[in-house]
Design a protein around this motif. Sequence first.
Motif, PDB file in Angstrom:
ATOM      1  N   VAL A  95      -8.998  59.934  80.439  1.00 51.66           N
ATOM      2  CA  VAL A  95      -7.674  59.311  80.509  1.00 51.66           C
ATOM      3  C   VAL A  95      -7.086  59.348  81.917  1.00 51.66           C
ATOM      4  N   ARG A 154      -5.325  56.166  83.541  1.00 48.68           N
ATOM      5  CA  ARG A 154      -3.927  56.179  83.986  1.00 48.68           C
ATOM      6  C   ARG A 154      -3.821  55.795  85.458  1.00 48.68           C
ATOM      7  N   SER A 186       3.609  53.198  79.938  1.00 45.35           N
ATOM      8  CA  SER A 186       2.361  53.663  80.545  1.00 45.35           C
ATOM      9  C   SER A 186       1.569  54.534  79.577  1.00 45.35           C
ATOM     10  N   THR A 222      -2.060  53.641  78.133  1.00 43.08           N
ATOM     11  CA  THR A 222      -3.184  54.570  78.285  1.00 43.08           C
ATOM     12  C   THR A 222      -3.885  54.776  76.951  1.00 43.08           C
TER      13      THR A 222
END
Length: 328
Positions: free
Chosen positions: A179, A183, A306, A310
């Motif tokens: 992740v 991101r 965001s 993600t």
Amino acid sequence: MSRVLRLGALGCSSIAARRTLPALSGVDGLALAAVAARSPEKAAEFGRRFGATAMTYDELLASPAVDAVYVSLPTALHHEWTRKALLAGKHVLCEKPLTLNHEQAVDLAELAAKQDLVLRENFTFVHHPQHARVRELLDGGRLGELRTFSAAFGIPPLPAEDIRHQPALGGGALLDVGVYPLRAALFLLGPQLRVTGATLRFDGRGVDVAGHALITSASGVTASLEFGFQHSYRSRYELWGSAAALSLDRAFTPPPGRQPVLRIEEQDHVEELWLPPAHQFQLSLRSFTAAALAGRDESEAAWLASSVDTARLAGEVLAAAGERAVTR
């Protein structure tokens, strides 16, 4: 609410013990009021160590002495307990990843907005000024037209008993280290990203231990992201444009005293930009504290978007891997 944000730590994880809770001492306006763990003994130990009252999970959420909750439970429990904290009227800082999947992330984002509370996913690296400087150079045309983005985050093999090897608790490389490149791609390339291909490697217990994803942005930039638990340590990314390339080492986990170096390479010239060190855990806590004390405003929607993106991308990686997943 007082002008000091009284924080309750829900879960006594390794990241809480090693990074987040020690960083509290450097954050004005933030105080640890309570800690809760699955075992009373662990909660008492953390309480003594960090000067807070030991409680059960439910006691912490009901306590009028707690304004905000830091969730550092296993990933599979993030949605349940973040939801309970929001319903209890507490602001929430949740360790990454926020949830197991996109649907859960949407649910929490909608609930935080409905409750008029701050909900942040604790990706500390996005608070480090080195990335804002990278985006500034990118937006200013220093690299020309951006063509590709590549990122890698890998760590050496974990002990067999590590919680990240337990699928039922949300373990696996994608949700732990994968992740971060996802991101970073959102931070530098913008929100309109889609996964065009992926592969995952699973161990014999059904846990993804490594992976590779291909992503395309709305403007046609291609991104190649690698991650895993089977590697020598690597934490870096590179942006390659029509005029120059920029690379950054220790992109996701720089020690507080490390002075970042942005390396810019042109055909016949190399430039190194040395930046001041920064404590990204303290910066994340300061940002969350300021937002919670001020009260939720319209900027919180971008933070949650965001997090939702993600989770969406992680789900697309999992789906795209499909039959290309291998077991080793």
